[in-house]
Design an enzyme around this catalytic site. Sequence first.
Site, PDB file in Angstrom:
ATOM      1  N   GLU A 165       0.967  -1.158   0.126  1.00  0.00           N
ATOM      2  CA  GLU A 165       0.207   0.407   0.309  1.00  0.00           C
ATOM      3  C   GLU A 165       0.929   1.390   0.485  1.00  0.00           C
ATOM      4  O   GLU A 165       1.846   1.152   0.457  1.00  0.00           O
ATOM      5  CB  GLU A 165      -0.696   0.026   0.758  1.00  0.00           C
ATOM      6  CG  GLU A 165      -2.555  -0.798   1.350  1.00  0.00           C
ATOM      7  CD  GLU A 165      -3.002  -1.255   2.224  1.00  0.00           C
ATOM      8  OE1 GLU A 165      -3.856  -1.301   2.076  1.00  0.00           O
ATOM      9  OE2 GLU A 165      -2.355  -1.092   3.146  1.00  0.00           O
ATOM     10  N   CYS A 218       3.098   8.697   1.427  1.00  0.00           N
ATOM     11  CA  CYS A 218       4.117   7.735   2.553  1.00  0.00           C
ATOM     12  C   CYS A 218       3.711   5.976   1.745  1.00  0.00           C
ATOM     13  O   CYS A 218       2.984   5.593   1.314  1.00  0.00           O
ATOM     14  CB  CYS A 218       2.879   7.672   3.449  1.00  0.00           C
ATOM     15  SG  CYS A 218       3.639   6.176   4.699  1.00  0.00           S
ATOM     16  N   CYS A 275       6.104  -7.112   7.281  1.00  0.00           N
ATOM     17  CA  CYS A 275       7.544  -7.064   7.697  1.00  0.00           C
ATOM     18  C   CYS A 275       7.852  -8.075   8.599  1.00  0.00           C
ATOM     19  O   CYS A 275       7.018  -8.679   9.144  1.00  0.00           O
ATOM     20  CB  CYS A 275       6.917  -5.236   8.167  1.00  0.00           C
ATOM     21  SG  CYS A 275       7.929  -4.229   9.655  1.00  0.00           S
ATOM     22  N   CYS A 333       6.426  -5.218  15.270  1.00  0.00           N
ATOM     23  CA  CYS A 333       5.940  -4.102  16.220  1.00  0.00           C
ATOM     24  C   CYS A 333       4.698  -3.936  16.931  1.00  0.00           C
ATOM     25  O   CYS A 333       3.577  -5.041  16.315  1.00  0.00           O
ATOM     26  CB  CYS A 333       6.191  -2.640  15.908  1.00  0.00           C
ATOM     27  SG  CYS A 333       8.165  -2.443  15.835  1.00  0.00           S
ATOM     28  N   CYS A 365       1.115  -2.709  15.513  1.00  0.00           N
ATOM     29  CA  CYS A 365       1.481  -2.441  14.153  1.00  0.00           C
ATOM     30  C   CYS A 365       1.189  -3.416  13.208  1.00  0.00           C
ATOM     31  O   CYS A 365       1.152  -4.419  13.171  1.00  0.00           O
ATOM     32  CB  CYS A 365       3.206  -2.027  13.601  1.00  0.00           C
ATOM     33  SG  CYS A 365       2.700  -1.407  12.038  1.00  0.00           S
ATOM     34  N   CYS A 390      -1.150   5.609  10.794  1.00  0.00           N
ATOM     35  CA  CYS A 390      -0.179   5.285  10.852  1.00  0.00           C
ATOM     36  C   CYS A 390      -0.465   4.292  11.110  1.00  0.00           C
ATOM     37  O   CYS A 390      -1.053   3.930  12.819  1.00  0.00           O
ATOM     38  CB  CYS A 390       0.507   6.310  11.482  1.00  0.00           C
ATOM     39  SG  CYS A 390       2.287   6.029  12.023  1.00  0.00           S
TER      40      CYS A 390
END
Length: 376
Positions: A97, A110, A117, A121, A124, A344
């Site tokens: 994205e 962004c 990933c 984290c 996230c 975010c």
Amino acid sequence: MIADAAARVNLLDMSRAQLEAWCATLGSKPFRARQLMNWIYKRGCDRFDQMSDLAKGFRAQLAAQAQITLPEILTVQRASDGTCKWLLRADSSQAFETVYIPETDRGTLCISSQVGCALDCAFCATAQQGFNRNLSTAEIVGQVWLANRELGFRPGGERIVTNVVLMGMGEPLANLRNVIPALHILLDDLGFDLSRRRVTLSTSGLVPQIYRLAQESNVALAVSLHAPDDALRSELVPINRVHPIAELLEACWHYIDERNGRSVTFEYVMLEDINDAPSQAQALARLLRGHPAKVNLIPFNAFAGTRFRGSPEGTITRFRDELLRAGVLATVRRTRGADIDAACGQLVGRVLDRTLVRLGTRVGRAQARAIAGASP
């Protein structure tokens, strides 16, 4: 002889130096690479037959051996605040994205650097998808090229994308081989010609790669800190078990010294009753006071299955005020695009073939160090 598509090089994969070297293999002078970059990035042209000031023989060589291939758009979503999110194809089953955030004084894109990933984290949404692969330089640069086209940029006209942040899916420093040429293209005056202060790379804290970045590029640095002590940060950001806060901060100050930067931005997502107490603000201030640092407080954006809650607005304001009183510059990020899951920490793409070996509780310290130290 025309090579099949798989054998042709994608010119978006090459920085200026790489493109000049490739043109030399065709028997062409370096100025041909500069002409090509002007057509590709300044004029937004992806067809060789329209590059009218290139010699016909050179255009024929390009058609036979090269291509300008962009990520394919799968879906487009537009939020009520004007934020736009594209889902882009990585291959037959994977997608990533890209988000455009319009503001009165800038247009921020962004972009992603990986499909998924591996850094795990806790807060996230991308981390919950697992990891599939690194994006190529062309796929990273292609996000900016594509956004300019889709948003209506015209050669010679006013910039639409004024700022680029590598804060989308993935850990950019885990893909330095492809990210560094992409940064060169973003900054090159024959590429997108962005100021180094308008390109920001965000990292969870891969310390050796921060030192390498200081040698090879010069962009703004943002670091996902999210806690003022190692015990909590190791829970929220597992890479901290490999590179604790003191080691990370030393690398950050080195980066600023090497690159004559103004400051490092430390991102701090606000989690209710986890990291938002006044005492934690005071501890954070003790870490950063007297250094070239600013803190960006980020309201937590919820996603399905999360155990976290966002801090109330009043708590965030008090936390910011504690930092300001202690002499640390602090701002609160305004949430954008939440109604299309573009805020975010909400980017998830489509990661179907994924590796679920992450840096969280499922891996040991030695395994984590091996993953963190690799920069494929």
